[in-house]
Design a protein around this motif. Structure first.
Motif, PDB file in Angstrom:
ATOM      1  N   LYS A  18       2.980   1.654  -3.779  1.00  0.00           N
ATOM      2  CA  LYS A  18       2.629   1.092  -4.360  1.00  0.00           C
ATOM      3  C   LYS A  18       2.667   0.007  -5.570  1.00  0.00           C
ATOM      4  O   LYS A  18       3.129  -0.299  -6.357  1.00  0.00           O
ATOM      5  N   ASP A  44       0.303  -1.179  -0.073  1.00  0.00           N
ATOM      6  CA  ASP A  44       0.179  -0.170  -0.087  1.00  0.00           C
ATOM      7  C   ASP A  44       0.552   1.939  -0.019  1.00  0.00           C
ATOM      8  O   ASP A  44       0.473   1.967  -0.490  1.00  0.00           O
ATOM      9  N   THR A  87       3.511  -3.106  -7.591  1.00  0.00           N
ATOM     10  CA  THR A  87       2.904  -3.681  -8.536  1.00  0.00           C
ATOM     11  C   THR A  87       2.917  -5.009  -9.209  1.00  0.00           C
ATOM     12  O   THR A  87       2.879  -5.534  -9.904  1.00  0.00           O
TER      13      THR A  87
END
Length: 193
Positions: free
Chosen positions: A32, A29, A34
């Motif tokens: 970020k 979180d 990915t």
């Protein structure tokens, strides 16, 4: 994460799995994330990794799941916990297993199926005088094939490397020599499949 699941911290009800996935979630979180999520276990740390991997695949677990006395039999702890997948909505992409257990006493048939369903890649490292994961490497390959993964995908993404004792001659062989070799050769180029 430097897991401390066997260090006796937090009392009898300490849930290292929940603690570890909270840290993972915080990083995902905050930064970020990915890309790939890789867990790397060494020796007893592979025991913790197996429990975390299957918990993130949606399976029941017990924070007391450990292999005792090298018998490869779980301690008998009741697997009565389950992660909230609406919160921990990620899985492990790659497992680097070093001189420890890949699945072994930690995965039952439904666990193998759940983990394979995530498409997790694995690179398993055994030393000649250390662990032997040949049988469980084959189980995982077979389960992935039953889920429709191609032989080419499996060959590229599920690997077993066995180091011979002569590679350790420089310092003398120990049960953590495999990790030393990997630290020297692979830390700067992590495996992502």
């Amino acid at each position: 994460i430097h897991d401390r699941s066997s260090a006796g911290k937090g009392g009898d009800d300490y849930d290292f799995v929940l603690d570890d996935v909270k840290v993972m979630k915080q990083f995902i979180d905050t930064y970020k994330v990915t890309g790939n999520i890789v867990v790397q276990g060494n020796s007893r740390g592979t025991f913790a990794c197996n429990t975390i991997i299957k918990a993130l695949a949606g399976q029941n677990y017990s924070p007391k799941e450990q292999v005792t006395n090298n018998t490869n039999v779980p301690s008998g702890a009741v697997k009565d916990r389950k992660l909230d997948k609406s919160v921990y909505n990620f899985t492990v992409d790659t497992y680097i297993c070093q001189n420890g257990n890949f699945g072994r006493a930690f995965f039952e048939e439904d666990d193998w199926n759940a983990v394979a369903g995530t498409g997790m890649k694995a690179w398993i490292f055994d030393g000649e005088q250390d662990t032997n994961n040949i049988e469980h490497y084959k189980i995982y390959q077979d389960v992935l094939a039953s889920k429709g993964y191609s032989a080419e995908w499996i060959a590229e993404n599920v690997r077993l490397t066995g180091y011979t004792s002569d590679l350790y001659a420089y310092w003398g062989e120990s049960d953590h020599s495999t990790t030393r070799i990997n630290g020297w050769y692979f830390d700067d180029a992590a495996y992502y499949g």
